[in-house]
Design a protein around this motif. Sequence first.
Motif, short mmCIF file in Angstrom:
data_model
loop_
_atom_site.label_atom_id
_atom_site.label_comp_id
_atom_site.label_asym_id
_atom_site.label_seq_id
_atom_site.Cartn_x
_atom_site.Cartn_y
_atom_site.Cartn_z
N GLU A 232 0.83 -1.20 0.00
CA GLU A 232 0.00 0.00 0.00
C GLU A 232 0.86 1.25 0.00
N VAL A 233 1.92 1.25 0.79
CA VAL A 233 2.80 2.41 0.87
C VAL A 233 3.57 2.57 -0.43
N ALA A 234 4.03 1.46 -1.00
CA ALA A 234 4.79 1.53 -2.24
C ALA A 234 3.94 2.02 -3.40
N MET B 68 18.45 4.58 -2.02
CA MET B 68 19.54 3.66 -2.36
C MET B 68 19.54 3.36 -3.85
N ALA B 69 18.36 3.22 -4.44
CA ALA B 69 18.27 2.99 -5.88
C ALA B 69 18.80 4.20 -6.65
N MET B 70 18.49 5.39 -6.18
CA MET B 70 18.99 6.60 -6.84
C MET B 70 20.50 6.70 -6.72
N LEU B 71 21.03 6.34 -5.56
CA LEU B 71 22.49 6.43 -5.35
C LEU B 71 23.24 5.42 -6.22
N THR B 72 22.66 4.25 -6.43
CA THR B 72 23.34 3.27 -7.27
C THR B 72 23.31 3.68 -8.74
N ILE B 73 22.28 4.40 -9.14
CA ILE B 73 22.20 4.87 -10.52
C ILE B 73 23.22 5.97 -10.75
N VAL B 74 23.42 6.84 -9.75
CA VAL B 74 24.37 7.94 -9.88
C VAL B 74 25.80 7.43 -9.98
N ASN C 249 11.15 2.73 5.17
CA ASN C 249 11.83 1.70 4.37
C ASN C 249 11.71 1.97 2.88
N THR C 250 10.54 2.41 2.44
CA THR C 250 10.32 2.70 1.03
C THR C 250 11.20 3.87 0.59
N VAL C 251 11.24 4.91 1.42
CA VAL C 251 12.06 6.07 1.09
C VAL C 251 13.53 5.67 1.04
N GLU C 252 13.95 4.86 1.99
CA GLU C 252 15.34 4.41 2.02
C GLU C 252 15.66 3.59 0.77
N ASP C 253 14.76 2.70 0.37
CA ASP C 253 14.98 1.90 -0.83
C ASP C 253 15.09 2.78 -2.08
#
Length: 190
Positions: free
Chosen positions: A144-146, A183-189, A176-180
């Motif tokens: 629901e949050v995602a 982290m996804a944005m940081l790996t793309i950068v 947790n969703t914000v953290e994920d």
Amino acid sequence: MESATDKEIKYHIRRHIALPYKIKQLETERLKSQIYAYNMQSFTGTTQYGFSIDDYTRAINIEQFVIRLILDQESLNRQIEALRLRYKLFKELLPTLDYPTLKTLLKHDYLSDYEVMVFNEIQEINYYIDQHKLAKKQQQSDNEVASLDLTESDINAILTSDDWESTKETKISVLNTVEDELMAMLTIVD
């Protein structure tokens, strides 16, 4: 149920031994409810002879009838599936259960070591089912949050609000969703 009495332990064992009979009873009830559904409802309004219009029985709406029938069937299906899962786990944890001996022991007033062992296995089943329900509930909350498109101000409002309607689990899920996502944005950068 750490301090269960002898009677409670025997009751839980009897209940698990009787699961196949309970499943069969619910299946029969489900079949009967399908067969006799139309006999249980009046599709025409009626009143007894000599009574006033206030005693008039109104007919059930067809849509309401169908909704009730479907809900009753779904309820029975969920109960049957839950009992089947419980019985499956019971057979898996106790594959060599000696039913005649256990039934004889259940008739005595005292509690045997064999009954205590069977009760401990039942407690494991209950723990597994409870943990499964919690995990499923958490997964639904995470989904629901995602599925929400939250902005930074929305996230801050949820996390800092003092309302009692948003649960602690929802706030943790948002974190947790914000953290994920971060982290996804940081790996793309990189």
